[in-house]
Design a protein around this motif. Structure first.
Motif, PDB file in Angstrom:
ATOM      1  N   ALA A   1      -8.824  -0.366  -4.000  1.00  0.00           N
ATOM      2  CA  ALA A   1      -8.827  -1.813  -4.535  1.00  0.00           C
ATOM      3  C   ALA A   1      -7.804  -2.672  -3.191  1.00  0.00           C
ATOM      4  O   ALA A   1      -7.820  -3.112  -2.669  1.00  0.00           O
ATOM      5  CB  ALA A   1      -8.853  -2.750  -5.540  1.00  0.00           C
ATOM      6  N   PHE A   2      -6.613  -2.124  -3.569  1.00  0.00           N
ATOM      7  CA  PHE A   2      -5.637  -2.461  -3.396  1.00  0.00           C
ATOM      8  C   PHE A   2      -5.582  -2.127  -1.497  1.00  0.00           C
ATOM      9  O   PHE A   2      -5.303  -2.925  -0.640  1.00  0.00           O
ATOM     10  CB  PHE A   2      -3.961  -2.117  -3.439  1.00  0.00           C
ATOM     11  N   GLN A   3      -5.860  -0.867  -0.335  1.00  0.00           N
ATOM     12  CA  GLN A   3      -5.611  -0.978   0.266  1.00  0.00           C
ATOM     13  C   GLN A   3      -6.682  -1.833   1.113  1.00  0.00           C
ATOM     14  O   GLN A   3      -6.796  -2.345   2.002  1.00  0.00           O
ATOM     15  CB  GLN A   3      -5.939   0.540   0.859  1.00  0.00           C
ATOM     16  N   LEU A   4      -8.239  -2.214   0.407  1.00  0.00           N
ATOM     17  CA  LEU A   4      -9.237  -2.624   0.250  1.00  0.00           C
ATOM     18  C   LEU A   4      -8.793  -3.819   0.396  1.00  0.00           C
ATOM     19  O   LEU A   4      -8.637  -4.665   1.999  1.00  0.00           O
ATOM     20  CB  LEU A   4     -10.272  -2.260  -0.319  1.00  0.00           C
ATOM     21  N   PHE A   5      -7.655  -4.733   0.050  1.00  0.00           N
ATOM     22  CA  PHE A   5      -7.036  -5.622  -0.482  1.00  0.00           C
ATOM     23  C   PHE A   5      -6.497  -6.436   0.826  1.00  0.00           C
ATOM     24  O   PHE A   5      -6.315  -7.253   2.035  1.00  0.00           O
ATOM     25  CB  PHE A   5      -6.782  -6.120  -1.977  1.00  0.00           C
ATOM     26  N   ALA A   6      -5.772  -5.412   1.231  1.00  0.00           N
ATOM     27  CA  ALA A   6      -4.517  -5.601   1.910  1.00  0.00           C
ATOM     28  C   ALA A   6      -5.536  -5.687   3.569  1.00  0.00           C
ATOM     29  O   ALA A   6      -4.931  -6.777   4.210  1.00  0.00           O
ATOM     30  CB  ALA A   6      -3.319  -4.555   1.979  1.00  0.00           C
ATOM     31  N   ASN A   7      -5.849  -4.459   3.879  1.00  0.00           N
ATOM     32  CA  ASN A   7      -6.502  -4.499   5.039  1.00  0.00           C
ATOM     33  C   ASN A   7      -7.478  -5.235   5.177  1.00  0.00           C
ATOM     34  O   ASN A   7      -8.131  -5.580   7.021  1.00  0.00           O
ATOM     35  CB  ASN A   7      -6.967  -3.079   5.525  1.00  0.00           C
ATOM     36  N   THR A   8      -8.861  -5.692   4.348  1.00  0.00           N
ATOM     37  CA  THR A   8      -9.228  -6.537   4.892  1.00  0.00           C
ATOM     38  C   THR A   8      -8.591  -8.501   4.649  1.00  0.00           C
ATOM     39  O   THR A   8      -9.036  -8.876   6.175  1.00  0.00           O
ATOM     40  CB  THR A   8      -9.961  -6.838   3.667  1.00  0.00           C
ATOM     41  N   TYR A   9      -7.770  -8.429   3.982  1.00  0.00           N
ATOM     42  CA  TYR A   9      -7.472 -10.171   3.728  1.00  0.00           C
ATOM     43  C   TYR A   9      -6.353 -10.725   4.631  1.00  0.00           C
ATOM     44  O   TYR A   9      -6.374 -11.469   4.830  1.00  0.00           O
ATOM     45  CB  TYR A   9      -7.048 -10.231   2.402  1.00  0.00           C
TER      46      TYR A   9
ATOM     47  N   PRO B   1      -5.609  -9.410   8.060  1.00  0.00           N
ATOM     48  CA  PRO B   1      -6.045  -9.875   9.154  1.00  0.00           C
ATOM     49  C   PRO B   1      -6.325 -11.594   8.903  1.00  0.00           C
ATOM     50  O   PRO B   1      -6.181 -12.257  10.061  1.00  0.00           O
ATOM     51  CB  PRO B   1      -6.629  -8.931   9.274  1.00  0.00           C
ATOM     52  N   MET B   2      -7.380 -11.553   8.146  1.00  0.00           N
ATOM     53  CA  MET B   2      -8.226 -12.331   8.039  1.00  0.00           C
ATOM     54  C   MET B   2      -6.749 -14.218   7.943  1.00  0.00           C
ATOM     55  O   MET B   2      -6.671 -14.522   8.123  1.00  0.00           O
ATOM     56  CB  MET B   2      -8.722 -12.978   6.979  1.00  0.00           C
ATOM     57  N   VAL B   3      -6.110 -13.692   6.737  1.00  0.00           N
ATOM     58  CA  VAL B   3      -4.829 -14.752   6.494  1.00  0.00           C
ATOM     59  C   VAL B   3      -4.442 -14.909   7.988  1.00  0.00           C
ATOM     60  O   VAL B   3      -3.721 -16.428   8.874  1.00  0.00           O
ATOM     61  CB  VAL B   3      -3.341 -13.913   5.467  1.00  0.00           C
TER      62      VAL B   3
ATOM     63  N   GLY C   1      -5.477 -14.327  11.355  1.00  0.00           N
ATOM     64  CA  GLY C   1      -6.255 -14.906  12.297  1.00  0.00           C
ATOM     65  C   GLY C   1      -6.465 -16.047  11.625  1.00  0.00           C
ATOM     66  O   GLY C   1      -6.947 -17.009  12.199  1.00  0.00           O
ATOM     67  N   SER C   2      -5.911 -17.068  10.219  1.00  0.00           N
ATOM     68  CA  SER C   2      -6.155 -18.218  10.208  1.00  0.00           C
ATOM     69  C   SER C   2      -5.015 -18.716  10.738  1.00  0.00           C
ATOM     70  O   SER C   2      -5.434 -20.216  11.187  1.00  0.00           O
ATOM     71  CB  SER C   2      -6.413 -18.549   8.788  1.00  0.00           C
TER      72      SER C   2
ATOM     73  N   LEU D   1     -11.518 -24.432   5.906  1.00  0.00           N
ATOM     74  CA  LEU D   1     -10.245 -23.648   5.319  1.00  0.00           C
ATOM     75  C   LEU D   1      -9.410 -24.214   3.806  1.00  0.00           C
ATOM     76  O   LEU D   1      -9.613 -24.000   2.694  1.00  0.00           O
ATOM     77  CB  LEU D   1      -9.627 -23.122   5.919  1.00  0.00           C
TER      78      LEU D   1
ATOM     79  N   SER E   1     -11.742  -1.723   6.059  1.00  0.00           N
ATOM     80  CA  SER E   1      -9.871  -1.220   5.036  1.00  0.00           C
ATOM     81  C   SER E   1      -9.232   0.317   5.090  1.00  0.00           C
ATOM     82  O   SER E   1      -8.227   0.913   5.420  1.00  0.00           O
ATOM     83  CB  SER E   1     -10.185  -1.347   3.850  1.00  0.00           C
TER      84      SER E   1
ATOM     85  N   GLN F   1     -11.996  -8.115  13.385  1.00  0.00           N
ATOM     86  CA  GLN F   1     -11.560  -6.544  12.581  1.00  0.00           C
ATOM     87  C   GLN F   1     -12.532  -5.856  12.887  1.00  0.00           C
ATOM     88  O   GLN F   1     -12.708  -4.891  12.214  1.00  0.00           O
ATOM     89  CB  GLN F   1     -11.999  -7.426  10.860  1.00  0.00           C
TER      90      GLN F   1
ATOM     91  N   PHE G   1      -1.907   5.048  -0.725  1.00  0.00           N
ATOM     92  CA  PHE G   1      -2.000   3.715   0.520  1.00  0.00           C
ATOM     93  C   PHE G   1      -0.335   3.394   0.549  1.00  0.00           C
ATOM     94  O   PHE G   1       0.062   3.371   1.286  1.00  0.00           O
ATOM     95  CB  PHE G   1      -2.630   2.769  -0.680  1.00  0.00           C
TER      96      PHE G   1
ATOM     97  N   ARG H   1     -14.243 -17.808   5.056  1.00  0.00           N
ATOM     98  CA  ARG H   1     -13.080 -17.531   4.609  1.00  0.00           C
ATOM     99  C   ARG H   1     -12.373 -18.065   3.679  1.00  0.00           C
ATOM    100  O   ARG H   1     -12.138 -16.852   2.724  1.00  0.00           O
ATOM    101  CB  ARG H   1     -11.891 -17.756   5.870  1.00  0.00           C
TER     102      ARG H   1
END
Lengths: 267, 280, 450
Positions: free
Chosen positions: A115-123, A125-127, A129-130, A155, B191, B221, C66, C419
């Motif tokens: 979950a940590f990698q998922l969280f870091a790599n998903t969100y 870049p979104m932050v 990009g905002s 947002l 991810s 992404q 990770f 978002r």
């Protein structure tokens, strides 16, 4: 045997199309009301899907990835997998059900660690990009800057609505969150519109199959007969006195409908 | 019939209306209005065009017969483009029905275009999504070693014996990942493959997931997205190949108009009946 | 980088064949069964702690994989590459600004401004070049050591193959070098490949900088755009090279873990199958109402499994093979796929009927949602494009073309709102994962007393 095989191979396409058409009509009979034909089709579906699952699990998973590796390549340690895999089946045991929870727990543990990698790599870049330029500059036109400003406003207000939904005491906060709810409606509208498209696409796919794939191989007399039966059925439906049970029949899909609305609204 | 009753049409009549409204444009292809191209779709097209020589594309087929009408045209359009560009591709089939469906699609197009299994395309074996966390584990392991992660193709041939996969092992050899899915799988690909290994990801979701997909597109992404069936139709336009998706676009028009008309009708009836009640 | 792997490689996992293979397999299974039997005897009070402990332990794997950086040497190379990338981005930004400003119709300022930009960009470029060269030399310095280890390990494995009289079928060989591969040597081979890739990418970046610098030494201005492009390309290469060096000692185990989970999970498929079979079996045997459906389930299940397996394993030339291929095709494409596709498409009817009945403007929010939905629905389809096709494509009126309105809704307010929601969902997801990891999650599955 050979003759049968070649006969069936020759007519495979036609049989497949007819089978598909009958299956389609059997499921659509539900739209009129719940009926035995639909229920039969449903059970056949579950049977076939289960059969397909068993066939694939053996032929494309267990045989090449477990049996062959163990028996042909001599990697005997894969034999441990069978007893460990059997741990799942203790779910049926009253006294030792915890053994199945042990292996489920192990799988869930592996998943939760990601979950940590998922969280870091998903969100992250979104932050990143905002943060968009909201002041017109070289390379940033006025229209882009205005859109970016709207983006930022939506947002921030939506986040205010989501993250501070507990404490809305401060009036400024409350108003921001209320604005966020209004902006959210754009997203829900877009989701609803796109969902409608998705659902229509599925139906179009079936009707396209019926009219374009199956239709051409159907002999003319079949259409005439089908039209006659359909007309009789329609007349029967609309001319007969309404018995009270009709309301009962109508209620079942109504429940499904309210679910569909919920999905359309929230999803 | 009182006017307020227009919000109480029997549901079976509505069903029948829907059938008629969709059937007419399927039989009679009347409106040939071209669609306007959009950035999301051209993003996917350009990404396929940009795949360097020596790299392969991966098609992650998560879909099943349930969303066949949307996901199959998307998959087929992208496959056709990859074949035209001579980019070899491998399919990861995740669904028990999708496995056979996507194989049949690829086989059909390959035969039409004279492409060869093993040289121009392959399909890995069935990867069961029913196993908790297995999808994510494959997304983590695949970039390191495809041969080790998948071992064999659909026909139990070791990957090292397949001409197309020779020397193709890690994320460095993947030029594009196409995620065709009715579900939220793209997050795991982003991810575990897109962000850490900088592999471009193209997203082909069903309509239900489209609105969410623009978020990933905006954050760069994903390189592009085919929004549902209409995305497939636009892709067919780019390929100048009229398939099911373009044919269905007209039926989409009529069905959308029907649903808008029905909602308006329902609301008119609702307002009339409310005003009547207020008067009473 | 692979300390742990080395230790595990000494475990006595040597492939067997013939009778000894059978003995080993049955032995392993017997040990497994004894283990299961022992598990059933675990006292109740230890059961929950064991489950919690195993779940917790498993969660560490992907988490540590990770967060732990690679070994210190490649970590320092990554640091250098990161610094180089940042400097290159600065330089590329400076150069790009000059290009844009000059391009927007100020010809008098070209030479003066671009000279200034070049002067400002020169320093970060030179520093980046230094970093890249240092990185390349340490990458090239690390490689021989790993190559030596690879040679040593494969020689050891070769000897083991000979010693244990393993046949060719039982070993996996590298397709290029013919060396024996296992988890350990495969990881080493990958590491060598990573070094190679990183080195070549850094080399590309260095030559791109050289290209940019050669533009500066001549008359800058025209070549500036090219130089800016080369510099930003060099930055991308620095990122790429960094990616290749980001692995630690746990990374090679991701692949075996996925393989083990696949096999274990495949055994669990039987769970669902078993419960379906037993429910319908009881119905048929006791002739409960609807037993005909149960029978249909059984016939469908058996024929699909049988034809599926036969069409794969029976010879395609024999009549049985062709027959089962035909039957499988009919059952799959004709019946199974049609049934599922139709079942899902029934929702189309419900959504139309439900929207007609329930989508009412009862508040301002509902009105916004409806307008947005209508605009998006129309903008997606050809009819919407046709409706406003009389508006010009260019100029401010083009904003009112339906497809542009729809695309604006999707790309601006929708994206921003999505978002905002995604951030909320993400935090929730993380919290949920933590709860599962630490076995804090409540629910029928987790809360039941062991």
């Amino acid at each position: 045997m050979e003759a049968i095989a070649s006969f069936i191979a020759r007519h495979e396409t036609a049989v497949t199309l007819w089978a598909g058409a009958i299956a389609t009509l059997a499921i659509y009979s539900l739209l009129y009301k719940e009926n035995p034909v639909y229920r039969l089709a449903e059970h056949i579906f579950i049977g076939l899907a289960t059969g397909q699952l068993v066939y694939l699990t053996w032929a494309e998973v267990l045989k090449p990835r477990w049996w062959d590796v163990m028996v042909e390549k001599g990697q005997w340690w894969w034999a441990f997998a069978l007893p460990v895999g059997l741990m799942f089946y203790f779910i049926y045991s009253k006294r030792s059900a915890w053994i199945s929870r042990l292996i489920f727990g192990a799988l869930m543990g592996l998943l939760s660690g990601m979950a940590f990698q998922l969280f870091a790599n998903t969100y992250i870049p979104m932050v990143r990009g905002s943060f968009k330029p909201v002041i017109p500059a070289p390379g940033v036109g006025i229209a882009t800057a205005a859109n970016n400003l709207i983006f930022a406003a939506v947002l921030i207000t939506v986040m205010a609505y989501f993250f501070f939904s507990v404490d809305h005491k401060a009036p400024a906060m409350r108003r921001t969150a209320a604005l966020g709810r209004w902006f959210l409606m754009f997203a829900f509208g877009a989701m609803f519109g796109a969902t409608v498209m998705a659902r229509m696409a599925l139906f179009i796919g079936r009707l396209d199959f019926m009219l374009r794939d199956w239709g051409p191989i159907v002999p003319g007399w079949f259409w005439v007969a089908a039209a006659a039966i359909g007309a009789v059925a329609l007349i029967y439906v609309f001319k007969r006195p309404k018995p009270p049970t009709r309301e009962e029949g109508a209620r079942v899909p109504e429940a499904v409908q309210s679910e569909a609305v919920g999905e359309g609204d929230q999803k | 019939m009182r006017l307020t009753n227009i919000q109480k049409i029997d549901r079976r009549i509505i069903y029948l209306l829907l059938v008629v409204v969709v059937a007419v444009p399927i039989i009679w292809d009347f409106l040939r209005q071209p669609l306007e191209m959009s950035r999301d779709v051209t993003g996917v097209y350009d990404a396929v065009e940009r795949i360097p020589k020596g790299k392969i594309a991966i098609i992650s087929a998560y879909w099943s017969a349930g969303t066949l009408a949307e996901n199959r045209p998307q998959t087929e359009a992208i496959m056709e483009h990859l074949f035209r560009k001579d980019v070899p591709f491998a399919i990861i089939p995740w669904d028990q029905l999708g496995t056979t469906l996507v194989y049949n699609s690829a086989d059909k197009i390959a035969k039409e275009m004279g492409k060869e299994y093993g040289k121009d395309w392959i399909s890995f074996g069935y990867q069961p999504i029913v196993i908790v966390g297995y999808f994510e584990q494959v997304a983590q392991a695949m970039p390191l070693d495809m041969h080790g992660t998948f071992k064999t193709d659909k026909f139990d041939t070791p990957l090292s014996k397949i001409p197309m996969m020779r020397g193709i092992r890690t994320a460095r050899d993947i030029g594009l990942l196409v995620d065709v899915t009715p579900s939220g799988t793209v997050q795991a690909w982003i991810s575990f493959l897109g962000q850490p290994y900088k592999v471009p990801i193209a997203y082909a979701p069903t309509g239900v997931m489209v609105a969410e997909g623009y978020n990933y597109l905006d954050a760069k992404q994903i390189v592009g997205m085919l929004p549902g069936l209409i995305g497939a139709a636009k892709y067919e336009m780019l390929l100048e190949e009229r398939g099911f998706a373009l044919r269905a676009a007209n039926a989409l028009s009529t069905s959308h108009v029907l649903i808008i008309a029905l909602i308006v009708l329902g609301n008119v009836g609702y307002f009339l009946s409310r005003r009547q009640r207020q008067r009473m | 980088m692979i300390g742990l792997t080395q230790n595990l490689a000494f475990l006595p996992f040597i492939p067997q064949q013939g009778v000894s293979l059978a003995i080993y397999i049955f032995g392993a299974m017997a040990i497994g069964v004894i283990f299961l039997f022992m598990l059933t005897k675990v006292p109740v009070r230890y059961r929950k702690p064991i489950i919690v402990g195993v779940t917790f332990l498993m969660g560490w794997f992907y988490f540590l994989e990770f967060v732990i950086p690679g070994n210190s040497e490649s970590a320092s190379v990554r640091g250098r590459l990161k610094a180089a990338e940042q400097r290159l981005r600065v330089a590329s930004h400076i150069l790009n600004e000059a290009v844009v400003r000059n391009g927007s119709g100020q010809p008098a300022a070209v030479v003066q401004n671009s000279h200034k930009s070049v002067a400002r960009a020169k320093e970060p470029l030179a520093l980046a070049l230094e970093d890249l060269k240092a990185a390349q030399s340490s990458i090239d310095g690390m490689r021989p050591e790993v190559e030596r280890r690879f040679e040593r390990e494969t020689a050891r494995l070769d000897a083991s193959v000979v010693r244990n009289r393993l046949t060719e079928k039982m070993v996996e060989r590298d397709e290029e070098t013919g060396k024996v591969l296992n988890v350990h040597t495969r990881a080493l081979k990958k590491e060598i490949g990573d070094f190679e890739a990183a080195s070549s990418r850094v080399g590309t970046a260095i030559s791109a900088i050289g290209e940019a610098q050669s533009v500066f030494s001549g008359a800058p201005g025209e070549g500036l755009e090219k130089a800016a492009g080369a510099v930003s390309g060099a930055a991308e290469m620095a990122v790429d090279a960094r990616v290749a060096l980001s692995e630690n000692f746990l990374t090679p185990y991701k692949e075996p873990i996925a393989n083990v989970v696949l096999v274990l999970g495949a055994f669990a498929v039987g769970l669902g199958v078993y419960s379906l079979l037993s429910i319908h079996g009881k119905g048929v045997l006791n002739r409960r109402p609807g037993w005909i459906n149960g029978l249909a389930f059984y016939i469908a299940f058996v024929s699909m499994t049988a034809f599926g397996l036969l069409q794969k394993y029976a010879s395609a030339d024999a009549p049985l093979g062709t027959l089962s291929q035909s039957f499988y095709g009919i059952l799959f494409s004709g019946v199974l796929a049609s049934l599922q596709a139709t079942m899902f498409s029934v929702i189309a009817f419900y959504i139309v009927s439900a929207a007609y009945r329930a989508f009412r403007i009862k508040s301002g929010e509902a009105a916004i949602m409806m307008v947005a939905a209508f605009l998006v629905m129309l903008s997606l389809v050809p009819f919407g494009v046709w409706l406003t096709s009389w508006l010009p494509r260019e100029g401010w009126l083009a904003v009112f073309r339906l497809e542009n309105i729809g695309s604006w809704i999707l790309n601006v307010p929708n994206t921003a709102a999505q978002r905002g929601m995604a951030f909320g969902i993400g935090v929730g997801m993380l919290a949920m994962a933590l709860r599962i990891w630490l076995s804090l999650e409540r629910g029928s599955f987790f809360d039941k007393q062991a």
